[in-house]
Design an enzyme around this catalytic site. Structure first.
Site, PDB file in Angstrom:
ATOM      1  N   LYS A 117      -1.269  -1.861  -0.875  1.00 54.97           N
ATOM      2  CA  LYS A 117      -2.528  -2.617  -0.894  1.00 54.97           C
ATOM      3  C   LYS A 117      -2.582  -3.582  -2.092  1.00 54.97           C
ATOM      4  O   LYS A 117      -2.844  -4.769  -1.924  1.00 54.97           O
ATOM      5  CB  LYS A 117      -3.729  -1.646  -0.978  1.00 54.97           C
ATOM      6  CG  LYS A 117      -3.803  -0.663   0.182  1.00 54.97           C
ATOM      7  CD  LYS A 117      -5.017   0.238   0.085  1.00 54.97           C
ATOM      8  CE  LYS A 117      -4.997   1.242  -1.056  1.00 54.97           C
ATOM      9  NZ  LYS A 117      -3.953   2.283  -0.955  1.00 54.97           N
ATOM     10  N   ARG A 123     -13.899   4.389   1.465  1.00 58.60           N
ATOM     11  CA  ARG A 123     -12.968   5.479   1.777  1.00 58.60           C
ATOM     12  C   ARG A 123     -13.662   6.633   2.442  1.00 58.60           C
ATOM     13  O   ARG A 123     -13.076   7.708   2.594  1.00 58.60           O
ATOM     14  CB  ARG A 123     -12.310   5.993   0.498  1.00 58.60           C
ATOM     15  CG  ARG A 123     -11.393   4.978  -0.105  1.00 58.60           C
ATOM     16  CD  ARG A 123     -10.442   5.623  -1.068  1.00 58.60           C
ATOM     17  NE  ARG A 123      -9.888   4.588  -1.893  1.00 58.60           N
ATOM     18  CZ  ARG A 123      -8.668   4.595  -2.383  1.00 58.60           C
ATOM     19  NH1 ARG A 123      -7.872   5.604  -2.157  1.00 58.60           N
ATOM     20  NH2 ARG A 123      -8.247   3.621  -3.126  1.00 58.60           N
ATOM     21  N   ARG A 129       6.707   3.205  -9.086  1.00 54.76           N
ATOM     22  CA  ARG A 129       5.761   2.126  -9.432  1.00 54.76           C
ATOM     23  C   ARG A 129       5.570   2.027 -10.947  1.00 54.76           C
ATOM     24  O   ARG A 129       5.487   3.021 -11.663  1.00 54.76           O
ATOM     25  CB  ARG A 129       4.407   2.399  -8.788  1.00 54.76           C
ATOM     26  CG  ARG A 129       3.339   1.445  -9.334  1.00 54.76           C
ATOM     27  CD  ARG A 129       2.056   1.408  -8.584  1.00 54.76           C
ATOM     28  NE  ARG A 129       1.533   2.704  -8.257  1.00 54.76           N
ATOM     29  CZ  ARG A 129       0.595   2.906  -7.343  1.00 54.76           C
ATOM     30  NH1 ARG A 129       0.115   1.893  -6.655  1.00 54.76           N
ATOM     31  NH2 ARG A 129       0.143   4.112  -7.105  1.00 54.76           N
ATOM     32  N   ARG A 140       0.987   4.978 -13.996  1.00 63.70           N
ATOM     33  CA  ARG A 140      -0.356   5.536 -13.819  1.00 63.70           C
ATOM     34  C   ARG A 140      -0.344   7.060 -13.960  1.00 63.70           C
ATOM     35  O   ARG A 140       0.609   7.709 -13.551  1.00 63.70           O
ATOM     36  CB  ARG A 140      -0.873   5.163 -12.422  1.00 63.70           C
ATOM     37  CG  ARG A 140      -1.811   3.985 -12.459  1.00 63.70           C
ATOM     38  CD  ARG A 140      -2.124   3.457 -11.114  1.00 63.70           C
ATOM     39  NE  ARG A 140      -2.606   4.446 -10.155  1.00 63.70           N
ATOM     40  CZ  ARG A 140      -2.986   4.124  -8.920  1.00 63.70           C
ATOM     41  NH1 ARG A 140      -2.941   2.852  -8.525  1.00 63.70           N
ATOM     42  NH2 ARG A 140      -3.408   5.049  -8.080  1.00 63.70           N
ATOM     43  N   ARG A 143      -3.513  13.061  -2.918  1.00 64.25           N
ATOM     44  CA  ARG A 143      -4.197  11.800  -2.539  1.00 64.25           C
ATOM     45  C   ARG A 143      -4.030  11.526  -1.050  1.00 64.25           C
ATOM     46  O   ARG A 143      -4.943  11.057  -0.375  1.00 64.25           O
ATOM     47  CB  ARG A 143      -3.645  10.634  -3.367  1.00 64.25           C
ATOM     48  CG  ARG A 143      -4.234  10.578  -4.769  1.00 64.25           C
ATOM     49  CD  ARG A 143      -3.335   9.915  -5.779  1.00 64.25           C
ATOM     50  NE  ARG A 143      -2.995   8.544  -5.485  1.00 64.25           N
ATOM     51  CZ  ARG A 143      -2.015   7.874  -6.096  1.00 64.25           C
ATOM     52  NH1 ARG A 143      -1.297   8.462  -7.045  1.00 64.25           N
ATOM     53  NH2 ARG A 143      -1.777   6.636  -5.780  1.00 64.25           N
TER      54      ARG A 143
HETATM   55  P1  AP5 Z   1       0.914  -0.728  -4.419  1.00 64.16           P
HETATM   56  O1  AP5 Z   1       0.730  -2.097  -3.923  1.00 64.16           O
HETATM   57  O2  AP5 Z   1       0.606  -0.447  -5.839  1.00 64.16           O
HETATM   58  O3  AP5 Z   1       0.201   0.321  -3.451  1.00 64.16           O
HETATM   59  P2  AP5 Z   1      -1.341   0.658  -3.244  1.00 64.16           P
HETATM   60  O4  AP5 Z   1      -1.560   0.857  -1.797  1.00 64.16           O
HETATM   61  O5  AP5 Z   1      -2.200  -0.322  -3.967  1.00 64.16           O
HETATM   62  O6  AP5 Z   1      -1.348   2.075  -3.938  1.00 64.16           O
HETATM   63  P3  AP5 Z   1      -2.401   2.831  -4.823  1.00 64.16           P
HETATM   64  O7  AP5 Z   1      -1.678   4.035  -5.373  1.00 64.16           O
HETATM   65  O8  AP5 Z   1      -3.056   1.945  -5.824  1.00 64.16           O
HETATM   66  O9  AP5 Z   1      -3.423   3.304  -3.776  1.00 64.16           O
HETATM   67  P4  AP5 Z   1      -4.355   4.478  -3.924  1.00 64.16           P
HETATM   68  O10 AP5 Z   1      -5.276   4.231  -2.814  1.00 64.16           O
HETATM   69  O11 AP5 Z   1      -3.724   5.808  -3.966  1.00 64.16           O
HETATM   70  O12 AP5 Z   1      -4.946   4.324  -5.410  1.00 64.16           O
HETATM   71  P5  AP5 Z   1      -6.251   3.657  -5.987  1.00 64.16           P
HETATM   72  O13 AP5 Z   1      -5.946   3.088  -7.284  1.00 64.16           O
HETATM   73  O14 AP5 Z   1      -6.946   2.834  -5.011  1.00 64.16           O
HETATM   74  O15 AP5 Z   1       2.443  -0.323  -4.103  1.00 64.16           O
HETATM   75  C1  AP5 Z   1       2.990   0.905  -4.534  1.00 64.16           C
HETATM   76  C2  AP5 Z   1       4.438   0.680  -5.006  1.00 64.16           C
HETATM   77  O16 AP5 Z   1       5.231   0.287  -3.889  1.00 64.16           O
HETATM   78  C3  AP5 Z   1       4.583  -0.445  -6.037  1.00 64.16           C
HETATM   79  O17 AP5 Z   1       5.549  -0.073  -6.959  1.00 64.16           O
HETATM   80  C4  AP5 Z   1       5.057  -1.661  -5.221  1.00 64.16           C
HETATM   81  O18 AP5 Z   1       5.870  -2.529  -5.970  1.00 64.16           O
HETATM   82  C5  AP5 Z   1       5.810  -1.012  -4.076  1.00 64.16           C
HETATM   83  N1  AP5 Z   1       5.660  -1.702  -2.804  1.00 64.16           N
HETATM   84  C6  AP5 Z   1       4.517  -2.212  -2.277  1.00 64.16           C
HETATM   85  N2  AP5 Z   1       4.758  -2.742  -1.056  1.00 64.16           N
HETATM   86  C7  AP5 Z   1       6.064  -2.546  -0.814  1.00 64.16           C
HETATM   87  C8  AP5 Z   1       6.893  -2.870   0.307  1.00 64.16           C
HETATM   88  N3  AP5 Z   1       6.399  -3.486   1.379  1.00 64.16           N
HETATM   89  N4  AP5 Z   1       8.199  -2.526   0.239  1.00 64.16           N
HETATM   90  C9  AP5 Z   1       8.703  -1.894  -0.857  1.00 64.16           C
HETATM   91  N5  AP5 Z   1       7.953  -1.571  -1.951  1.00 64.16           N
HETATM   92  C10 AP5 Z   1       6.652  -1.889  -1.914  1.00 64.16           C
HETATM   93  O19 AP5 Z   1      -7.161   4.963  -6.200  1.00 64.16           O
HETATM   94  C11 AP5 Z   1      -6.815   5.936  -7.157  1.00 64.16           C
HETATM   95  C12 AP5 Z   1      -7.841   7.058  -7.161  1.00 64.16           C
HETATM   96  O20 AP5 Z   1      -9.125   6.532  -7.507  1.00 64.16           O
HETATM   97  C13 AP5 Z   1      -8.050   7.758  -5.820  1.00 64.16           C
HETATM   98  O21 AP5 Z   1      -7.100   8.787  -5.631  1.00 64.16           O
HETATM   99  C14 AP5 Z   1      -9.480   8.284  -5.994  1.00 64.16           C
HETATM  100  O22 AP5 Z   1      -9.493   9.449  -6.785  1.00 64.16           O
HETATM  101  C15 AP5 Z   1     -10.161   7.173  -6.764  1.00 64.16           C
HETATM  102  N6  AP5 Z   1     -10.782   6.181  -5.871  1.00 64.16           N
HETATM  103  C16 AP5 Z   1     -10.349   4.932  -5.601  1.00 64.16           C
HETATM  104  N7  AP5 Z   1     -11.154   4.317  -4.720  1.00 64.16           N
HETATM  105  C17 AP5 Z   1     -12.145   5.212  -4.430  1.00 64.16           C
HETATM  106  C18 AP5 Z   1     -13.272   5.185  -3.564  1.00 64.16           C
HETATM  107  N8  AP5 Z   1     -13.567   4.112  -2.792  1.00 64.16           N
HETATM  108  N9  AP5 Z   1     -14.071   6.280  -3.510  1.00 64.16           N
HETATM  109  C19 AP5 Z   1     -13.800   7.373  -4.263  1.00 64.16           C
HETATM  110  N10 AP5 Z   1     -12.738   7.465  -5.088  1.00 64.16           N
HETATM  111  C20 AP5 Z   1     -11.913   6.401  -5.160  1.00 64.16           C
END
Ligand code: AP5
Length: 307
Positions: free
Chosen positions: A96, A172, A207, A236, A247
């Site tokens: 994402k 979410r 990552r 992270r 997660r």
């Molecule tokens: P990346 O682009 O960083 O992936 P991402 O989908 O953004 O992953 P996140 O870990 O950020 O998602 P998440 O939903 O778990 O975490 P968030 O911060 O939102 O890509 C990942 C890796 O793969 C990178 O190294 C990249 O280079 C590589 N890559 C990407 N695309 C690729 C491809 N096509 N091919 C090869 N490599 C690739 O949330 C964290 C925490 O916050 C949650 O667990 C929760 O506790 C809380 N939280 C967040 N939002 C909410 C909400 N709305 N409500 C309640 N709690 C929430």
């Protein structure tokens, strides 16, 4: 929708009061006001005049008229369409944030990532940040009373309203989606990155983040450009194999409720493909929405010119 601004060349004349007729600048009892598009004046160059005529009983009649230039066809009616409103969703590490960087760069949307907002609170040491961290460490959703207000406030900021927004990782849960529906905040497109779960762990543990630019790297798939950047990369706190499994479980528990809210605008993309290929698909979808918005705005503008 086209934003319009009114500039009255005879402001007093616009009021249908007895003093109107005696206004010195409107001596022939035929005051007029001119109306033209504001921001789209520069871009569309389609000026309009708003004529106000009235009789002795002061009942006014307002009529839209295209300017002489518009009537002669010497102007091109291209409008600035309404900004895009996009949501992006997918399992942890589905890509994402990576796609958001590319979308933001090309379309100039304001990227609002719920996870980033929460990490900023943690970094600032606020009470909300401290509470949020407890949940994030367990791979659970942070309670809605923290997340919903934060996201709503950010979405309603002028930059997001003007440039359009790209909402990443929100909603979410059903209650988070409902909070936006209640405000009539709906996306044009809900991008769902569909990914095979067996590659998620490799993506998460590889990552790295650049604290200076905020750019996302992967040691294997998207390595840093030089040694200097490589030396400053960080990881992270929730990017461990154990935590990503939690997660993912949370994601499965909630995703269907969210999808059901947006089923009419879901665009599913294969997130297993290389980064550039994923973006090609998203780019095509966003371009066609923008074209459609432009077409609708031009049509409504043309309809305004003929009335
Ligand atoms: P990346 O682009 O960083 O992936 P991402 O989908 O953004 O992953 P996140 O870990 O950020 O998602 P998440 O939903 O778990 O975490 P968030 O911060 O939102 O890509 C990942 C890796 O793969 C990178 O190294 C990249 O280079 C590589 N890559 C990407 N695309 C690729 C491809 N096509 N091919 C090869 N490599 C690739 O949330 C964290 C925490 O916050 C949650 O667990 C929760 O506790 C809380 N939280 C967040 N939002 C909410 C909400 N709305 N409500 C309640 N709690 C929430």
């Amino acid at each position: 929708m086209v934003s319009l601004g009114i500039s009255f060349s005879c402001v007093a004349a616009a009021r249908t009061t007895p003093s109107l007729a005696s206004s010195p600048s409107c001596s022939n009892n035929k005051p007029f006001a001119s109306l033209h598009t504001t921001r789209s004046l520069e871009t569309s160059r389609v000026p309009f005049r708003l004529e106000i005529s009235y009789d002795r009983r002061f009942s006014a009649e307002l009529r839209w008229k295209p300017s002489a230039a518009a009537r002669s066809g010497s102007v091109v009616a291209t409008t600035k369409p309404e900004p895009l409103k996009i949501m992006i969703s997918g399992a942890p590490a589905s890509g994402k944030g990576t796609q958001c960087e590319l979308i933001e760069k090309k379309y100039g949307l304001v990227h609002i990532a719920a996870g980033d907002l929460l990490r900023a609170e943690i970094g600032a040491g606020t009470e909300n940040g401290k509470r949020a961290k407890e949940y994030m460490e367990k791979g659970m959703l942070v309670p809605s009373e923290i997340v919903v207000m934060m996201v709503k406030e950010r979405l309603l900021q002028p930059d997001a309203q003007e440039k359009g927004w790209l909402l990443d990782g929100y909603p979410r849960s059903l209650s988070q989606a409902t909070a936006l529906e209640d405000l009539r905040i709906r996306p044009d497109l809900f991008i769902l990155l569909d990914i095979s779960e067996d590659i998620l762990i490799e993506r998460v543990v590889g990552r790295r983040l650049d604290p200076v630019t905020g750019k996302i790297y992967h040691l294997k798939y998207s390595p840093p450009e030089n040694e200097e950047i490589a030396a400053r990369l960080t990881q992270r706190f929730d990017d461990t194999e154990e935590k990503v499994k939690l997660r993912l479980k949370t994601h499965h528990l909630n995703v269907e409720d969210v999808l059901s809210t947006y089923k009419d605008v879901i665009f599913k993309v294969n997130g297993d493909a290389p980064i550039e290929d994923v973006f090609v698909e998203i780019d095509k979808a966003l371009s066609s929405i923008l074209e459609e918005k432009s077409r609708i705005d031009s049509a409504s503008m043309a309809a305004g010119m003929t009335h």
